[in-house]
Design a protein around this motif. Structure first.
Motif, short mmCIF file in Angstrom:
data_model
loop_
_atom_site.label_atom_id
_atom_site.label_comp_id
_atom_site.label_asym_id
_atom_site.label_seq_id
_atom_site.Cartn_x
_atom_site.Cartn_y
_atom_site.Cartn_z
N SER A 117 -3.52 -8.88 -9.35
CA SER A 117 -2.42 -8.41 -10.20
C SER A 117 -1.99 -7.05 -9.68
CB SER A 117 -2.85 -8.32 -11.67
OG SER A 117 -3.92 -7.41 -11.82
N ALA A 118 -0.84 -6.60 -10.13
CA ALA A 118 -0.32 -5.30 -9.69
C ALA A 118 0.57 -4.73 -10.78
CB ALA A 118 0.45 -5.44 -8.38
N ASN A 119 0.72 -3.42 -10.78
CA ASN A 119 1.59 -2.79 -11.77
C ASN A 119 3.05 -2.78 -11.34
OD1 ASN A 119 1.35 -0.89 -9.75
ND2 ASN A 119 1.09 0.86 -11.14
N VAL A 120 3.32 -3.23 -10.10
CA VAL A 120 4.69 -3.34 -9.61
C VAL A 120 4.73 -4.35 -8.47
CG1 VAL A 120 4.41 -1.41 -8.00
CG2 VAL A 120 6.70 -2.06 -8.76
N GLU A 121 5.81 -5.12 -8.41
CA GLU A 121 6.09 -6.03 -7.31
C GLU A 121 7.59 -5.93 -7.03
OE1 GLU A 121 2.72 -9.44 -8.30
OE2 GLU A 121 4.80 -9.76 -8.91
N ARG A 156 8.97 0.88 -3.73
CA ARG A 156 9.04 2.34 -3.52
C ARG A 156 8.30 3.12 -4.62
NH1 ARG A 156 15.26 3.57 -1.48
NH2 ARG A 156 15.74 1.46 -0.75
N GLU A 157 7.37 2.48 -5.29
CA GLU A 157 6.66 3.12 -6.40
C GLU A 157 5.41 3.85 -5.88
OE1 GLU A 157 5.36 4.87 -9.23
OE2 GLU A 157 7.03 3.58 -9.90
N PRO A 158 5.39 5.19 -5.92
CA PRO A 158 4.23 5.94 -5.40
C PRO A 158 2.96 5.72 -6.21
CG PRO A 158 5.78 7.42 -6.48
CD PRO A 158 6.46 6.09 -6.38
N ALA A 159 3.09 5.29 -7.46
CA ALA A 159 1.91 5.06 -8.30
C ALA A 159 1.51 3.59 -8.32
CB ALA A 159 2.17 5.56 -9.72
N LYS A 196 2.19 7.60 1.39
CA LYS A 196 3.09 7.15 2.44
C LYS A 196 3.17 8.13 3.60
CE LYS A 196 7.66 7.19 2.63
NZ LYS A 196 7.93 7.18 4.09
N ALA A 197 3.37 7.57 4.78
CA ALA A 197 3.56 8.40 5.97
C ALA A 197 4.87 9.17 5.88
CB ALA A 197 3.55 7.52 7.21
N ASP A 198 4.95 10.26 6.62
CA ASP A 198 6.16 11.09 6.64
C ASP A 198 7.14 10.53 7.68
OD1 ASP A 198 5.07 12.84 4.75
OD2 ASP A 198 3.96 13.89 6.32
N ASP A 199 7.83 9.46 7.30
CA ASP A 199 8.83 8.88 8.19
C ASP A 199 10.06 8.52 7.36
OD1 ASP A 199 7.79 6.70 6.79
OD2 ASP A 199 8.12 5.33 8.46
N PRO A 250 6.62 0.90 2.65
CA PRO A 250 5.28 0.45 3.02
C PRO A 250 4.91 -0.79 2.19
CG PRO A 250 5.10 2.27 1.51
CD PRO A 250 6.58 2.08 1.77
N ALA A 251 4.07 -1.65 2.74
CA ALA A 251 3.66 -2.85 2.01
C ALA A 251 2.33 -3.35 2.56
CB ALA A 251 4.72 -3.94 2.11
#
Length: 261
Positions: free
Chosen positions: A127-131, A165-168, A241-244, A249-250
């Protein structure tokens, strides 16, 4: 141990049923319709079984705690499955009791190509808090389907867990019982330059321990070993996330190697 395989329609009416002892196959000679579900059950709970719910998909060693239903995927939900799966007018389904050797031999405890959002009884379960956008090709189940194709995105076999794009963002893996783990392997999606990647991530284990992993810009397996620990699940989180320039990211696949507790 008695097994039962059924096909039920959108009104929960049984269209087909077959039962057998210890090992069972079923051949369903009809095209699936929208709303159909494959339902499997066994006379005992909390047991290990080998299952194959479509002839295009792998047989998997899973832990079943009760009645399991797999919605037959159509339209957008089919995007993360082999295009040949669940099609045609003849379908082969198989299940049997797992052997002691299969159960005791160390293996990837995260593998379950039959996981789905509705799953509460067939482990492992994700499960995940975002998809990303709620689309099937970015669902958490994709990270345990055994496919490591990661140089593209948005369609089978390049499915992944996307975080919108969710950092959390957090990815949860539930084994459904106690297991002994000694390594975790991550395959990041690597559709560069469309994709970014995570520089680091935390793995929270159900025993209360935490492991921080450093990640590289690669589509190859990144393996992290540790002293064996007895857990019922883990959470992948604190994804840095990397600084690009890319915001995407996935995770293509997670593997968790170990054995039964």
């Amino acid at each position: 141990m008695q097994f039962t395989i059924e096909i039920i329609n959108g009104s929960d009416t049984v269209q087909f049923a077959r039962s057998g002892e210890d090992e069972l196959y079923a051949v369903y000679d009809k095209e699936y319709a929208e709303g159909d579900k494959i339902r499997i059950s066994c006379s005992e709970k909390n047991v290990f079984v080998m299952v194959k719910l479509d002839d295009c998909m792998d047989t998997a060693l899973v832990y079943i705690t009760g009645l399991f239903l797999l919605p037959v995927p159509f339209k957008e939900h089919k995007m993360s499955y082999n295009t040949k799966s669940f099609t045609g007018s003849r379908h082969y389904i198989y299940m049997r009791k797992a052997t002691e050797t299969e159960i005791k031999t160390p293996h990837n405890l995260a593998f379950n190509p039959y996981d789905c959002h509705e799953n509460k009884t067939l482990f492992p379960h994700t499960s995940a808090n975002v998809e990303t956008r709620g689309e099937s090709v970015f669902a958490s189940r994709n990270a345990v389907d055994g496919l490591i194709a990661n140089t593209f995105h948005g369609e089978w076999p390049y499915s992944s867990w996307g975080i919108n794009r969710e950092p959390a963002a957090e990815f949860h893996l539930d084994f459904g019982r106690s297991v002994v783990l000694y390594s975790v392997t991550l395959y990041l999606r690597a559709d560069f330059p469309h994709d970014s990647w995570w520089k680091s991530a935390d793995v929270f284990f159900s025993d209360g321990s935490t492991m921080t992993v450093s990640l590289c810009k690669t589509g190859s397996a990144q393996v992290f070993t540790f002293e064996p620990k007895t857990v019922t699940g883990l959470v992948l989180c604190h994804l840095i996330k990397a600084d690009d320039d890319s915001p995407f990211p996935a995770l293509t696949q997670i593997e968790a190697f170990g054995s039964e507790a």
